[in-house]
Design a protein around this motif. Sequence first.
Motif, short mmCIF file in Angstrom:
data_model
loop_
_atom_site.label_atom_id
_atom_site.label_comp_id
_atom_site.label_asym_id
_atom_site.label_seq_id
_atom_site.Cartn_x
_atom_site.Cartn_y
_atom_site.Cartn_z
N GLU A 286 35.04 36.35 44.65
CA GLU A 286 35.88 35.79 43.58
C GLU A 286 36.09 36.81 42.47
O GLU A 286 37.19 36.95 41.92
N ALA A 287 35.02 37.55 42.12
CA ALA A 287 35.12 38.56 41.06
C ALA A 287 36.07 39.69 41.46
O ALA A 287 36.88 40.16 40.66
N PHE A 288 35.97 40.12 42.72
CA PHE A 288 36.86 41.17 43.22
C PHE A 288 38.32 40.70 43.18
O PHE A 288 39.20 41.43 42.76
N SER A 289 38.53 39.47 43.64
CA SER A 289 39.89 38.91 43.64
C SER A 289 40.47 38.90 42.23
O SER A 289 41.65 39.21 42.03
N TYR A 290 39.62 38.55 41.26
CA TYR A 290 40.10 38.48 39.87
C TYR A 290 40.37 39.88 39.32
O TYR A 290 41.43 40.15 38.75
N ASP A 291 39.41 40.79 39.48
CA ASP A 291 39.51 42.12 38.88
C ASP A 291 40.54 43.02 39.55
O ASP A 291 41.20 43.83 38.88
N TYR A 292 40.67 42.90 40.87
CA TYR A 292 41.50 43.87 41.61
C TYR A 292 42.77 43.29 42.22
O TYR A 292 43.56 44.03 42.78
N ILE A 293 42.94 41.97 42.09
CA ILE A 293 44.16 41.37 42.62
C ILE A 293 44.92 40.61 41.53
O ILE A 293 46.10 40.85 41.29
N PHE A 294 44.21 39.70 40.84
CA PHE A 294 44.87 38.89 39.82
C PHE A 294 45.23 39.70 38.57
O PHE A 294 46.38 39.70 38.12
N ILE A 295 44.27 40.42 38.00
CA ILE A 295 44.51 41.17 36.76
C ILE A 295 45.59 42.24 36.95
O ILE A 295 46.51 42.35 36.15
#
Length: 374
Positions: A148-157
Amino acid sequence: MKKIILSPVIHHNKKVLSIQFKYDNDVKNHLLKLESIYWSKTLRSFYTKLSLESIKTIFNHLKIKGCSIDFSQLEKYIEENKSKAIQNSHLVKQIPDNYKSDLLKFRKWLSQKRFSENTINTYVDVTTTYIKYALLKKADIYSTKLVEAFSYDYIFIPNKSVSYQNQFISGVKKYFEYNGFAHNEIQLERPRKEKKLPVVLSANEVKSIFNSITNLKHKALLSLLYSAGLRIGEAINLEISDIDSQRMLIHIKQAKGKKDRYTLLSPAFVKILRMYYVAYKPQKYLFEGQKGGKYSNTSAQKVLKNALDKTKIQKKVTLHSLRHSFATHLLEKGTDIRYIQELLGHSSPKTTMIYTHVTETSLKKIKNPFDDLF
């Protein structure tokens, strides 16, 4: 010198990069050659996503036109994000040898599963980035929170595409499976696919692109993409023996989904192809690079970009737009959609049905109620 002001603004509750300038048709047309450039009536300016990469792209693109770029309002944003990039620079460093060895075995495992070379490269690349992120965070690779953290930091942001997010999910799922981990225990939900209509060129626009090309090899390549409805990967993988001029067919081997198919060989294209063959004498592949081997995807993209620069087409055209145009023009001429599906190599008719939404013929049949007012 034309002045361009770049600034961070809020648009629809989201930070975007505003591109303001006193109206100039030449600057506008040059700017629209880039992808993901939009006009906002509210902002009264063009805008795109806000990122260091997009700032650099816009700056370099407009500098070609001799524009003066004012990005003073972006200085704080640039400094903050450069600091983050430096802070996360560990991600681009080499990973430990045990992970290198594991990723090499993962690549071989994917090869044995008979995935295509492109898919293998993509899965290994996204998994490598994910592992580097896990090492940076000193976290368990198989942790739901880490995914979830990776998705947020490297995909969503960074506002990565839905396509990239799906590639990440697929790659990590396969890596978990390769390591014997029950990936269904971790919530790896896929985002909804964006429902976008394809960019379609008119017959006159296609003709103007071909007429702008003087290089015979370049004209033959783009003509092939349109006349046979090919993906660029299919075109550059074609071998000379795949052209059947007796039956007027082209044999596409092991394309997307590992399927063979036949598509049309246009009599008009054959004339161009024969002239090209005599002039260039390819050895194995129909289109080869200067040093032999397959012609590159990047070179093909440059061919189209150079052709578009000479035309007045303002649509955001890609190589795939020629394939979309082929399918749409066939549909407009009354070709049964089942035949179009076979020619394009679509597994499902649902994929081909998208062209019914962009056909000029069907839209023209609709009477606009506005016309009845006059």
